[in-house]
Design a protein around this motif. Structure first.
Motif, PDB file in Angstrom:
ATOM      1  N   LEU A  33      19.106  24.797  26.860  1.00  0.00           N
ATOM      2  CA  LEU A  33      18.935  23.778  27.660  1.00  0.00           C
ATOM      3  C   LEU A  33      20.341  23.704  28.789  1.00  0.00           C
ATOM      4  N   MET A  34      20.042  23.922  29.979  1.00  0.00           N
ATOM      5  CA  MET A  34      20.744  23.705  30.831  1.00  0.00           C
ATOM      6  C   MET A  34      21.253  22.737  31.871  1.00  0.00           C
ATOM      7  N   SER A  35      22.318  21.957  31.873  1.00  0.00           N
ATOM      8  CA  SER A  35      22.698  20.702  32.326  1.00  0.00           C
ATOM      9  C   SER A  35      23.601  20.997  33.505  1.00  0.00           C
ATOM     10  N   PHE A  36      23.083  20.671  34.728  1.00  0.00           N
ATOM     11  CA  PHE A  36      23.945  20.925  36.080  1.00  0.00           C
ATOM     12  C   PHE A  36      23.910  19.789  36.934  1.00  0.00           C
ATOM     13  N   GLY A  37      22.881  18.829  36.887  1.00  0.00           N
ATOM     14  CA  GLY A  37      22.845  17.650  37.854  1.00  0.00           C
ATOM     15  C   GLY A  37      23.128  16.515  37.112  1.00  0.00           C
ATOM     16  N   GLY A  38      22.863  15.554  38.124  1.00  0.00           N
ATOM     17  CA  GLY A  38      22.816  14.107  37.730  1.00  0.00           C
ATOM     18  C   GLY A  38      24.097  13.542  37.790  1.00  0.00           C
ATOM     19  N   GLN A  39      24.163  12.046  38.060  1.00  0.00           N
ATOM     20  CA  GLN A  39      25.448  11.512  37.663  1.00  0.00           C
ATOM     21  C   GLN A  39      25.596  11.086  36.220  1.00  0.00           C
ATOM     22  N   LEU A  40      24.347  10.721  35.650  1.00  0.00           N
ATOM     23  CA  LEU A  40      24.267  10.776  34.010  1.00  0.00           C
ATOM     24  C   LEU A  40      23.288  11.577  33.596  1.00  0.00           C
ATOM     25  N   ALA A  41      23.426  12.374  32.627  1.00  0.00           N
ATOM     26  CA  ALA A  41      22.459  13.017  32.024  1.00  0.00           C
ATOM     27  C   ALA A  41      22.452  12.995  30.358  1.00  0.00           C
ATOM     28  N   ARG A  42      21.549  12.708  30.004  1.00  0.00           N
ATOM     29  CA  ARG A  42      21.726  12.718  28.465  1.00  0.00           C
ATOM     30  C   ARG A  42      20.263  13.132  27.741  1.00  0.00           C
ATOM     31  N   THR A  43      20.399  14.319  26.932  1.00  0.00           N
ATOM     32  CA  THR A  43      19.143  14.762  26.489  1.00  0.00           C
ATOM     33  C   THR A  43      19.176  14.576  24.777  1.00  0.00           C
ATOM     34  N   ASP A  44      18.291  13.761  24.204  1.00  0.00           N
ATOM     35  CA  ASP A  44      18.466  13.572  22.689  1.00  0.00           C
ATOM     36  C   ASP A  44      17.222  14.490  22.072  1.00  0.00           C
ATOM     37  N   LEU A  45      17.536  15.301  21.157  1.00  0.00           N
ATOM     38  CA  LEU A  45      16.844  16.331  20.501  1.00  0.00           C
ATOM     39  C   LEU A  45      16.723  16.321  19.249  1.00  0.00           C
ATOM     40  N   GLU A  46      15.431  16.146  18.665  1.00  0.00           N
ATOM     41  CA  GLU A  46      15.299  16.035  17.187  1.00  0.00           C
ATOM     42  C   GLU A  46      14.319  17.361  16.763  1.00  0.00           C
ATOM     43  N   VAL A  47      14.703  17.989  15.808  1.00  0.00           N
ATOM     44  CA  VAL A  47      14.182  19.255  15.446  1.00  0.00           C
ATOM     45  C   VAL A  47      13.864  19.025  13.936  1.00  0.00           C
ATOM     46  N   LEU A  48      12.651  19.219  13.489  1.00  0.00           N
ATOM     47  CA  LEU A  48      12.383  19.112  12.148  1.00  0.00           C
ATOM     48  C   LEU A  48      11.535  20.797  12.061  1.00  0.00           C
ATOM     49  N   LEU A  49      12.514  21.206  10.850  1.00  0.00           N
ATOM     50  CA  LEU A  49      11.956  22.666  10.479  1.00  0.00           C
ATOM     51  C   LEU A  49      11.109  22.182   9.044  1.00  0.00           C
ATOM     52  N   ASP A  50       9.843  22.456   9.360  1.00  0.00           N
ATOM     53  CA  ASP A  50       8.933  21.635   8.563  1.00  0.00           C
ATOM     54  C   ASP A  50       8.040  22.998   7.814  1.00  0.00           C
TER      55      ASP A  50
END
Ligand SMILES: Nc1ncnc2c1ncn2[C@@H]1O[C@H](COP(=O)(O)OP(=O)(O)O)[C@@H](O)[C@H]1O
Ligand SMILES: [Mg+2]
Lengths: 438, 256
Positions: free
Chosen positions: A254-271
């Protein structure tokens, strides 16, 4: 002529009604949209009083009344290429652009298409798979996306299907105070393997609020890359849901370079037992950029493994937040979960925040987290200068070195090389390490 | 080539160098010996231009130019080299990349084009043999995880590639076994010539068996207490720095 109602404002109901009035789609999809919208109305616009949004300043976004984006022409030459990718899906303002895409030579037992194309051919496939993964129920922008999405990418690999080439997906927005809600649905059946590169980019001022669903069945392998390179005035608020079956393996870069505001919410379920997940995050920020990662990894079964490394390099007044939860359920014994956040500040005004949290309910596990934040090592800088390297270049080399192992974890050569050039360009370095060592 | 006149320097407000006078002419090798804490590294760092070392009086001229006015990288580009007593680990920067950046920085300063890739490779290989360094070290990060001996060898390797006109070696021999010591000496001796000068800081006479100096100076309390020929080193080895307000053997124990 009256202006179209904004699709992002504090008055959403008229926007929703106007949007629905023009939709021609199966009832079930309309129902999903209605449910999503009700969820959004119940959640409301996030406030800084909410724990999950305490460190995300949405005021600049909230003051805009963003419209639905019209179709706009984009030159093929304006879009990046990835030379090993033969499957390419381009979305302009959230809608599929067939002229810019390339979906020839599709392998067997594989579907790579736009959601719109799949809906036309086999509506059941979309209806039954969309919005099926758990997670991010409290995320208002995921709910908005569920309401207003128009198109997206659909990738489905049947059991055992293996894609040799990466799939390149570009979400490009053309700005003009618009809100765009891209979608990506990836389903890898048992033992399937895929390699995906998603790019977010654009021009002017806009919001891209994508939702990505990654459903990875038993023994499947996914390498997922996300390059957030939004325009400097843009907002990016994304949600990723990842569910993994037994013996599955994923890598998310997950590479974040741009934007004035960037947010990533990530939810992982190891099922499933022995599922493993590697998260490799890198934020490069300057000016007043803010970039946040909110990550929750849920170990639901024994013998799971998750490795997280989130780094940020911040100059000027840039800010980053890493908020990570490792949750290990009571019977998820032999879990191996690591979480690390490392931040390099290039200016006294830059600010990096790490909130690592462990919720361990099993007793036989290996879990650890760490975080560090610091400035460049003056001894290292002097060492380089004492060999004749000018101060600015010395600092750039050290920053590059800090970020480089995040790039080195990416196995896809053309992407890694592009990121290296992007990073070197940000640091005003003439050449990348790769150029010089090869 | 290097002229130090009445040099006074402070570190964190404390005076460490108390008036040093020293002239090294082209072609000469000078050794500086002295007990721990006498200011040897301070002198080396002042010459190299490290931050935090404040010159309060005196001057240092390099080929007649005021060295103290130059940024550290300019000093290096002018042909000055410091082999660090404690080489710095730089994770993520490969040795080879670092060296090439250094070589090209110096070339750029001289108005030359970047080094040809093949020429650079040949030079690196030749110098690697000289210091008996393994090729795998080129790909490794600068000094990261290197043993003490490997770090010192890497300093000499860099010196051999950069071919400075004037080199200061700060206790490059400390902690080295006899083979490594020879490598260091071979590196210096290979570069020795009528155009070059060396300032070899050492704690032991041992290194000077291999790098035979033209002059030896004893630094005590930030001042040159005595100067002489190479026989002065032998004398110090026998007597310690006792004559210079140090109990015999302390210097050797402290350095061990
Ligand atoms: N960077 C520094 N910060 C604080 N004190 C220093 C520093 N460098 C040197 N000193 C002090 O200066 C004195 C001389 O040290 P140094 O030049 O390293 O001696 P030598 O190399 O002869 O052993 C010592 O008392 C040491 O503590
Ligand atoms: Mg010293």
């Amino acid at each position: 002529m009256t202006a179209a109602a904004p699709v992002l404002s504090d008055r959403h109901r008229p926007a929703f009604d106007a949007f629905m009035a023009n939709r021609r789609e199966p009832d079930k999809l309309s129902r999903l949209r209605r449910e999503a919208f009700e969820r959004f109305e119940a959640l409301g616009w996030p406030t800084r009083q909410q724990e999950a949004w305490r460190f995300t300043d949405l005021s600049a976004l909230q003051s805009l009344a963003l419209q639905r984006a019209a179709d706009a022409p984009v030159e093929a030459a304006a879009l990046p290429t990835l030379d090993t990718a033969i499957h390419r899906l381009v979305f302009i303002n959230g809608r599929f652009a067939p002229g810019l895409s390339k979906l020839t030579e599709l392998p067997e037992r594989t579907v790579i298409a736009s959601l719109g194309q799949v809906l036309a051919a086999d509506p059941q496939a979309v209806q039954n798979q969309l919005d099926q993964l758990p997670g991010l129920a409290q995320h208002p922008f995921t709910a908005l996306n569920g309401t207003f999405w128009e198109d997206g990418a659909f990738i489905y690999l049947l059991p055992g299907a293996v894609l040799d080439h990466p799939i390149h997906i570009i979400f490009h927005a053309t700005g003009g105070d618009t809100a765009v809600y891209p979608r990506l649905l990836v389903m890898l059946d048992d033992g399937a393997r895929a390699n995906i590169v998603v790019e977010y980019r654009g021009q002017g001022r806009y919001l891209q609020a994508p939702v990505v669903e990654l459903s990875i069945d038993d023994g499947a392998v996914l390498e997922y890359h996300q390059l957030q390179e939004e325009a400097p005035q843009a907002f990016h608020l994304g949600g990723i849901k990842l569910q993994q079956g037994r013996d599955s393996q994923t890598q998310l870069h997950l590479m974040s370079f741009g934007g004035q505001l960037a947010r990533t919410d990530l939810e992982v379920l190891l099922d499933g037992e022995h599922a493993s997940c590697m998260l490799n995050g890198l934020t490069v920020g300057r000016d007043n950029q803010a970039s946040n990662f909110y990550v929750r990894v849920d170990h639901a079964h024994p013998h799971g493994s998750s490795q997280q490394l989130f780094k940020s390099v911040l100059d000027d007044k840039a800010r980053s937040v890493f908020d990570g939860i490792i949750h290990v359920r009571p019977h998820a014994q032999k879990t191996d979960a690591r979480q690390n956040s490392r931040n390099l500040l290039l200016s006294k005004q830059a600010l990096a925040q790490s909130n690592p949290r462990l919720e361990i309910l099993a007793d036989d596990v290996k879990c650890g987290h760490g975080s560090s934040t610091g400035f460049l090592d003056p001894n290292a800088e002097f060492y380089l200068r004492a060999r004749g390297i000018p101060a600015a270049q010395a600092r750039a080399m050290l920053v590059y070195a800090f970020a480089n192992d995040s790039l080195n974890a990416i196995r896809l050569n053309p992407l890694r090389e592009r990121l290296a050039r992007l990073l070197a360009g940000r640091l005003a370095l003439d050449s990348t390490e790769e150029d010089l060592t090869s | 080539m290097l002229e130090i006149r009445n040099l006074h320097a402070t570190v964190e407000g404390r005076e460490i160098l108390n008036g040093i006078d020293l002239t090294v002419r082209a072609g000469e090798v000078h050794a500086i010996m002295g007990p721990n804490g006498s200011g040897k590294s301070t002198l080396a760092n002042v010459i190299a231009g490290r931050e935090g070392y404040v010159v309060t009086e005196g001057e240092v001229l390099f080929d007649g130019k005021n060295l103290l006015e130059m940024e550290p990288e300019i000093r290096a580009c002018e042909g000055l080299f410091l082999a660090f007593q404690y080489p710095v680990e730089i994770p993520g920067v490969a040795n080879l990349y670092f060296l090439k950046a250094a070589v090209n920085a110096v070339r750029k300063y001289r108005g030359e084009s970047p080094v040809d890739a093949m020429d650079f490779w040949d030079l690196v290989h030749e110098r690697m043999e000289l210091v008996k360094m393994d090729e795998s070290m080129l790909k490794r990060s600068v000094n990261e995880g290197f043993s003490g001996g490997e770090k010192k060898r890497n300093e000499i390797f860099q010196m051999a590639v950069l071919q400075p006109r004037f080199a200061v070696l700060d206790e490059t021999d400390s902690g080295l076994d006899i083979d490594a010591l020879r490598v260091v000496a071979d590196g210096v001796n290979a570069l020795r010539g009528p155009e070059r000068g060396f300032l070899v800081i050492t704690h032991y006479q041992r290194l000077l068996d291999y790098i035979v100096p033209d002059h030896v100076h004893v630094l005590v309390n930030g001042r040159i207490a005595r100067s002489g020929g190479k026989e002065l080193a032998l004398e110090l080895e026998e007597q310690g720095y006792a004559l210079y307000n140090e109990e015999p053997g302390r210097a050797r124990r402290a350095a061990a």
